[in-house]
Design a protein around this motif. Sequence first.
Motif, mmCIF file in Angstrom:
data_model
loop_
_atom_site.group_PDB
_atom_site.id
_atom_site.type_symbol
_atom_site.label_atom_id
_atom_site.label_comp_id
_atom_site.label_asym_id
_atom_site.label_seq_id
_atom_site.Cartn_x
_atom_site.Cartn_y
_atom_site.Cartn_z
ATOM 1 N N GLU A 143 0.243 10.456 6.838
ATOM 2 C CA GLU A 143 -0.934 11.132 7.416
ATOM 3 C C GLU A 143 -2.250 10.605 6.830
ATOM 4 O O GLU A 143 -3.302 10.724 7.454
ATOM 5 N N ASP A 144 -2.194 10.022 5.644
ATOM 6 C CA ASP A 144 -3.416 9.479 5.030
ATOM 7 C C ASP A 144 -3.507 7.957 5.151
ATOM 8 O O ASP A 144 -4.460 7.343 4.663
ATOM 9 N N PHE A 145 -2.493 7.335 5.753
ATOM 10 C CA PHE A 145 -2.437 5.870 5.762
ATOM 11 C C PHE A 145 -3.562 5.312 6.634
ATOM 12 O O PHE A 145 -3.642 5.609 7.824
ATOM 13 N N PRO A 146 -4.460 4.486 6.073
ATOM 14 C CA PRO A 146 -5.577 3.968 6.878
ATOM 15 C C PRO A 146 -5.073 3.056 8.010
ATOM 16 O O PRO A 146 -4.277 2.145 7.765
ATOM 17 N N VAL A 201 0.905 5.019 0.366
ATOM 18 C CA VAL A 201 0.124 6.191 0.805
ATOM 19 C C VAL A 201 0.961 6.980 1.823
ATOM 20 O O VAL A 201 1.628 6.367 2.665
ATOM 21 N N LYS A 239 0.879 -1.185 0.000
ATOM 22 C CA LYS A 239 0.000 0.000 0.000
ATOM 23 C C LYS A 239 0.912 1.229 0.000
ATOM 24 O O LYS A 239 1.772 1.365 0.866
#
Length: 253
Positions: free
Chosen positions: A93-96, A90, A88
């Motif tokens: 700060e946006d990493f789920p 990303v 993944k």
Amino acid sequence: MLTDKVALITGAASGIGLAMSQAFREAGCKVVMADVNEEALTREAEKLDALAICADLSLEVECKRLAEVAIEEYGGVDILINVAGIQKVVPIEDFPVDTWDFMIRLMLNAPFYLTKYCWPSMKERGWGRIIHLNSIHGLVASEFKSAYVTAKHGLTGLTKVSALEGGPYGITVNSICPAYVRTPLVDKQIADQAATHGIGEDEVIEKIMLQKASIKKLLEPKTVADVALFLCSDSASQITGITLPIDGGWISA
Ligand SMILES: NC(=O)c1ccc[n+]([C@@H]2O[C@H](COP(=O)([O-])OP(=O)(O)OC[C@H]3O[C@@H](n4cnc5c(N)ncnc54)[C@H](O)[C@@H]3O)[C@@H](O)[C@H]2O)c1
């Protein structure tokens, strides 16, 4: 020398895990193929006359069941190859958060659980080979891959500790650290990057993915499987605890 050894391989329905399954089957092993993708797993295992065990390895209970079934079916596990993984890309700060948890469970916890649950069987036989499909990202970082790089660096630590503990019992533990390998996981990344940057796929490989490598060519899954076969051979019986790059010179830069 590997004839009739039992090899348990995860992520076996695709890419590197599938190439490992083919290579170890050809070397005469009894192969247990594990994956969450039941359809592809069943199809590929049938072709190889291997045992297919469908399992979601992000769960400890499934890792335990996998080891138990393999040991019950074949009387033990001699070779464990941890391959299952995802990627993944990303920014932090946006990493789920749920994706972070899943990736650590699948790519770091599962190799530990499977090592733990296969260990007594290897110890009893006085022989074992554990190989983690690590990555060049177990040795160096790239931005936007926080969970992946963290899980792979964790595997580097697990490799070293279990190698120290395994020596007295004839168990070796090593990590293979490839740069980019031509698999469905990477094909998707290439297509995404080409679309994002508005450039051709060859340019993505040369200028973005392999920018730091001196050999600007994707690896083939079979090459990685051949290295695993070597690590299970008599010639490699004193190689343990290493993180072996197959990186076209990436980390020499
Ligand atoms: N392809 C590369 O460039 C590259 C480079 C270095 C390291 N690796 C590592 O190699 C491994 C395999 O990558 P690949 O490129 O062959 O990918 P792939 O996508 O072709 O195969 C990964 C397999 O893992 C399985 N899987 C995913 N989630 C699972 C789960 N919860 N439980 C069980 N199985 C699950 C998938 O179904 C798939 O069959 C990964 O650990 C990856 O980090 C890949």
